[in-house]
Design a protein around this motif. Structure first.
Motif, PDB file in Angstrom:
ATOM      1  N   SER A  29      84.484  30.635  59.364  1.00  0.00           N
ATOM      2  CA  SER A  29      84.222  31.139  60.715  1.00  0.00           C
ATOM      3  C   SER A  29      85.404  30.763  61.593  1.00  0.00           C
ATOM      4  O   SER A  29      85.883  29.628  61.538  1.00  0.00           O
ATOM      5  N   LEU A  30      85.901  31.720  62.372  1.00  0.00           N
ATOM      6  CA  LEU A  30      87.007  31.431  63.286  1.00  0.00           C
ATOM      7  C   LEU A  30      87.060  32.464  64.387  1.00  0.00           C
ATOM      8  O   LEU A  30      86.498  33.543  64.286  1.00  0.00           O
ATOM      9  N   GLN A  31      87.739  32.080  65.463  1.00  0.00           N
ATOM     10  CA  GLN A  31      87.987  32.976  66.583  1.00  0.00           C
ATOM     11  C   GLN A  31      89.445  32.832  66.976  1.00  0.00           C
ATOM     12  O   GLN A  31      89.951  31.717  67.090  1.00  0.00           O
ATOM     13  N   VAL A  32      90.117  33.959  67.181  1.00  0.00           N
ATOM     14  CA  VAL A  32      91.506  33.971  67.617  1.00  0.00           C
ATOM     15  C   VAL A  32      91.548  34.682  68.965  1.00  0.00           C
ATOM     16  O   VAL A  32      91.065  35.805  69.091  1.00  0.00           O
ATOM     17  N   GLN A  33      92.094  33.995  69.951  1.00  0.00           N
ATOM     18  CA  GLN A  33      92.167  34.551  71.295  1.00  0.00           C
ATOM     19  C   GLN A  33      93.322  35.550  71.407  1.00  0.00           C
ATOM     20  O   GLN A  33      94.287  35.488  70.647  1.00  0.00           O
ATOM     21  N   GLN A  34      93.213  36.446  72.365  1.00  0.00           N
ATOM     22  CA  GLN A  34      94.323  37.351  72.651  1.00  0.00           C
ATOM     23  C   GLN A  34      95.558  36.532  72.994  1.00  0.00           C
ATOM     24  O   GLN A  34      95.452  35.466  73.609  1.00  0.00           O
ATOM     25  N   ARG A  35      96.721  36.994  72.576  1.00  0.00           N
ATOM     26  CA  ARG A  35      98.030  36.374  72.815  1.00  0.00           C
ATOM     27  C   ARG A  35      98.261  35.115  71.991  1.00  0.00           C
ATOM     28  O   ARG A  35      99.270  34.458  72.140  1.00  0.00           O
ATOM     29  N   ASP A  36      97.318  34.719  71.095  1.00  0.00           N
ATOM     30  CA  ASP A  36      97.551  33.599  70.189  1.00  0.00           C
ATOM     31  C   ASP A  36      98.269  34.105  68.944  1.00  0.00           C
ATOM     32  O   ASP A  36      98.114  35.266  68.549  1.00  0.00           O
ATOM     33  N   ILE A  37      99.044  33.242  68.335  1.00  0.00           N
ATOM     34  CA  ILE A  37      99.698  33.545  67.064  1.00  0.00           C
ATOM     35  C   ILE A  37      98.937  32.784  65.989  1.00  0.00           C
ATOM     36  O   ILE A  37      98.756  31.562  66.094  1.00  0.00           O
ATOM     37  N   PHE A  38      98.489  33.498  64.965  1.00  0.00           N
ATOM     38  CA  PHE A  38      97.640  32.889  63.945  1.00  0.00           C
ATOM     39  C   PHE A  38      98.029  33.414  62.579  1.00  0.00           C
ATOM     40  O   PHE A  38      98.294  34.596  62.413  1.00  0.00           O
ATOM     41  N   GLY A  39      98.086  32.533  61.593  1.00  0.00           N
ATOM     42  CA  GLY A  39      98.365  32.932  60.209  1.00  0.00           C
ATOM     43  C   GLY A  39      97.335  32.305  59.284  1.00  0.00           C
ATOM     44  O   GLY A  39      96.923  31.163  59.480  1.00  0.00           O
ATOM     45  N   PHE A  40      96.928  33.049  58.280  1.00  0.00           N
ATOM     46  CA  PHE A  40      95.973  32.558  57.285  1.00  0.00           C
ATOM     47  C   PHE A  40      96.584  32.835  55.913  1.00  0.00           C
ATOM     48  O   PHE A  40      96.622  33.977  55.474  1.00  0.00           O
ATOM     49  N   LEU A  41      97.098  31.801  55.278  1.00  0.00           N
ATOM     50  CA  LEU A  41      97.803  31.941  54.013  1.00  0.00           C
ATOM     51  C   LEU A  41      97.021  31.339  52.870  1.00  0.00           C
ATOM     52  O   LEU A  41      96.329  30.319  53.061  1.00  0.00           O
ATOM     53  N   GLY A  42      97.161  31.920  51.701  1.00  0.00           N
ATOM     54  CA  GLY A  42      96.540  31.377  50.505  1.00  0.00           C
ATOM     55  C   GLY A  42      97.438  30.373  49.827  1.00  0.00           C
ATOM     56  O   GLY A  42      98.543  30.068  50.298  1.00  0.00           O
ATOM     57  N   PRO A  43      97.016  29.855  48.670  1.00  0.00           N
ATOM     58  CA  PRO A  43      97.797  28.835  47.980  1.00  0.00           C
ATOM     59  C   PRO A  43      99.175  29.324  47.497  1.00  0.00           C
ATOM     60  O   PRO A  43     100.079  28.531  47.340  1.00  0.00           O
ATOM     61  N   ASN A  44      99.322  30.634  47.310  1.00  0.00           N
ATOM     62  CA  ASN A  44     100.623  31.157  46.877  1.00  0.00           C
ATOM     63  C   ASN A  44     101.470  31.634  48.054  1.00  0.00           C
ATOM     64  O   ASN A  44     102.528  32.214  47.886  1.00  0.00           O
TER      65      ASN A  44
END
Length: 42
Positions: free
Chosen positions: A25-40
């Motif tokens: 569960s997550l929330q990303v606000q407008q104008r935020d920079i967000f990355g979701f990377l896997g193990p590779n």
């Protein structure tokens, strides 16, 4: 006023017999920079 650009609740992703993401569960606000990377890194 903060507005969610992305809102995810209880996400689970299966890859065949393996689970890659469990109950995310997550929330990303407008104008935020967000990355979701896997193990590779992808």
């Amino acid at each position: 006023m903060e507005v969610n650009a992305i809102s995810i609740c209880n996400l689970t992703k299966d890859y065949g017999k393996q689970r890659g993401v469990v109950n995310l569960s997550l929330q990303v606000q407008q104008r935020d920079i967000f990355g979701f990377l896997g193990p590779n890194g992808t």
